[in-house]
Design a protein around this motif. Sequence first.
Motif, short mmCIF file in Angstrom:
data_model
loop_
_atom_site.label_atom_id
_atom_site.label_comp_id
_atom_site.label_asym_id
_atom_site.label_seq_id
_atom_site.Cartn_x
_atom_site.Cartn_y
_atom_site.Cartn_z
N LEU A 298 0.82 -1.21 0.00
CA LEU A 298 0.00 0.00 0.00
C LEU A 298 0.86 1.26 0.00
O LEU A 298 0.65 2.17 -0.81
CB LEU A 298 -0.93 0.01 1.22
N THR A 299 1.80 1.34 0.92
CA THR A 299 2.53 2.59 1.10
C THR A 299 3.56 2.84 0.00
O THR A 299 3.93 3.99 -0.24
CB THR A 299 3.23 2.61 2.47
N ARG A 300 3.99 1.80 -0.69
CA ARG A 300 4.96 1.98 -1.78
C ARG A 300 4.31 2.18 -3.14
O ARG A 300 4.93 2.70 -4.06
CB ARG A 300 5.89 0.77 -1.84
N HIS A 301 3.03 1.76 -3.27
CA HIS A 301 2.43 1.73 -4.60
C HIS A 301 1.11 2.47 -4.74
O HIS A 301 0.76 2.89 -5.84
CB HIS A 301 2.20 0.27 -5.04
N SER A 302 0.34 2.61 -3.65
CA SER A 302 -1.06 3.00 -3.86
C SER A 302 -1.62 3.97 -2.83
O SER A 302 -2.85 4.12 -2.74
CB SER A 302 -1.95 1.74 -3.87
N LEU A 303 -0.77 4.66 -2.07
CA LEU A 303 -1.27 5.57 -1.05
C LEU A 303 -1.11 7.01 -1.52
O LEU A 303 -0.03 7.43 -1.93
CB LEU A 303 -0.51 5.38 0.26
N PRO A 311 -8.43 4.72 -5.41
CA PRO A 311 -8.67 5.76 -6.42
C PRO A 311 -9.95 5.59 -7.21
O PRO A 311 -10.41 6.55 -7.84
CB PRO A 311 -7.45 5.62 -7.34
N SER A 312 -10.55 4.40 -7.19
CA SER A 312 -11.63 4.10 -8.14
C SER A 312 -13.00 4.17 -7.49
O SER A 312 -13.24 3.60 -6.42
CB SER A 312 -11.41 2.69 -8.71
N MET A 318 -9.27 -0.18 -4.88
CA MET A 318 -7.96 -0.22 -5.49
C MET A 318 -8.05 -0.59 -6.97
O MET A 318 -9.00 -1.25 -7.42
CB MET A 318 -7.07 -1.24 -4.76
N THR A 319 -7.03 -0.17 -7.71
CA THR A 319 -6.92 -0.51 -9.12
C THR A 319 -5.60 -1.23 -9.37
O THR A 319 -5.52 -2.44 -9.25
CB THR A 319 -7.04 0.74 -10.00
N ARG A 320 -4.54 -0.50 -9.66
CA ARG A 320 -3.24 -1.09 -9.95
C ARG A 320 -2.16 -0.19 -9.35
O ARG A 320 -2.41 0.98 -9.03
CB ARG A 320 -3.03 -1.22 -11.46
N PRO A 321 -0.96 -0.70 -9.18
CA PRO A 321 0.10 0.12 -8.58
C PRO A 321 0.33 1.42 -9.34
O PRO A 321 0.28 1.45 -10.58
CB PRO A 321 1.33 -0.80 -8.66
N TYR A 322 0.56 2.46 -8.59
CA TYR A 322 0.90 3.80 -9.09
C TYR A 322 -0.25 4.49 -9.83
O TYR A 322 -0.03 5.52 -10.47
CB TYR A 322 2.13 3.75 -10.00
#
Length: 634
Positions: A298-303, A311-312, A318-322
Amino acid sequence: MTATEPARPPALTQVRLHDAFWSPRLEANRAHTLPALYAKLQEVGALDAYDLPEYAKKGITIPKTHHVTPQMWWDSDVAKWIEAASASLVTHPDAALDAQIDDVVERIAGAQQPDGYLNTYFTAIEPGKKLTNERDWHELYNAGHLIEAAVTHHQATGKTSLLDVVERYARFLAGVYGTGPGQRPGYPGHEEIELALLRLYHVTGRREHLDFARYFLNQRGALPNYFETEALARGDDPRDFWAGTYEYMQAHVPVREQTQVVGHAVRAMYLYAAMADLAAADGDAALRAACERLWADLTRHSLYVTGGLGPSASNEGMTRPYDLPNDTAYAETCASVGLAFWARRMAALTGDGAYADVMERALYNTVLSGVSLSGDAFLYENPLESDGTHRRWAWHACPCCPPNLARILASLGEYVYAVSAREVTVNLYASSTLRTDVAGHRLTLTQEGAYPWRGDIHLSVELDAPATFTVRLRIPSWAQGATLTVNGEAVDATPQQGYAVVTREWRSGDRLDLTLPLVPRRTYAHPAVRQDAGLVALEYGPLVYCAEGLDQDADLHALSLPRGLALSARFDPELLGGVTIIEGDAVADTVGGDDLYSAAPPSTHPTRLTAIPYAVWDNREPTPMRVWLRETVR
């Protein structure tokens, strides 16, 4: 690495806040949010719904055309109001509010069925569908919030009226769900009851609640998937599942095998909070490792930089990293509340201040942005960019966020400190008083300061007798050059797992003085976050900043900050209740004509930027807003 001893949040009754930053928000929560929520629950019929099961007891089915038709999640909204109102009584005794809570509790108890079952919708409206669709419906979710309300109500008032109700309900559910003869190997589609049962265990000491929570977590994602079995039992085709994947409710694989945060963000946060709590209770290394993997993902890719997640809008998650769009960011308020739940538990489980850093980020930004300064208008989604049309509302078709905000704000003292037998941990900096036992002695720890506007924090110690124990003070990852003195003498503030650690024999009158350097700073996103390429965000202490259009002389999309130019911070006591603003020189594109496109680049002119904390955006007239701003390389 682990903390030297397990830590727990202090009891609600052990902390008093008297903080210049938080107290106005907590007062608005008490004086405006709680009454507004109660009025809405009355208006929509959520409170009257508890009277409908009386008809069901007499064998009368209530038609859906009845003037009060409960929604499947109404019970949870009422429960969260009870939890918030009960917590408020700890710091502000209020006989009228206490009586109001008692009245609601009495109505809830009256709606409980003889076997212990308790749900207004499935008792009064569709009794034939009771406990037949945990994948999509909210019975166990509602039960979880009711249990949490009962725990807080008991802790705040000492009463057992609601606690007795939920213990009956928990025993009923434990008879329905399990792997024994005649039981259903099921679990909730919307997680919540797991962490609630663990709270019930901690307050009652009854291992049956711990065992039931462990069952739900261990069963989740097991094959054959219960949601398919359940669908077949009610005559549905499991392939017709509207979400298309069990990732939506984190039931795609067993919890210890999960490696990526997927699906509905709120459900995920509630699940992971329960996993962390159970890992602490059981000493479960595999469960802890799963929590740490999921946290890293979570904290490296999607926060979001604001502490938002998900984001969705299509899956509220969630969707995908970054993938972190700004103007369409969903970032549900409840998800950030859930993130704070999880982060607090992970900080206690591991002793690592990195978790408390994220807890602070969520609390000071997306959680606070979810409610107006007046306390009676709310955000469900928390975008990082708006054209001025995204506004707060007084109520919502799915009003889960307002009472969630109310309960976390009313119980904020539980997030400031953590305590164990020989340690006191300070996770958040807020003027407050903690009264607790440590090393066999009675401790009063008083904290004073003007955080987050200033970084000088003072703590004083009172003890019934000298005692040797450890004080751990969080050094945020952004606080480079923090200094610490004890009784005026410098001590090493080098962070150990994110905390300055002082172990000594403490005496009454001892004083700790911590200084955290506070300056405006620029933050950049990972290059893979395409939506933030070439952009910069501004921060000051734990606060993320944004620009609102009414404070600028240029359109936000035309404005850019020259890289390297200094920014300044200034406290404005007249703005938005008193906030520190960030100011600096900027440039803005100049419109050169009416042509939609041109071969010539736009010219620029100098302007000034004024940025305010994201936590207080949309508290004035409608105006565009941006967190991520263009940056010009000079």
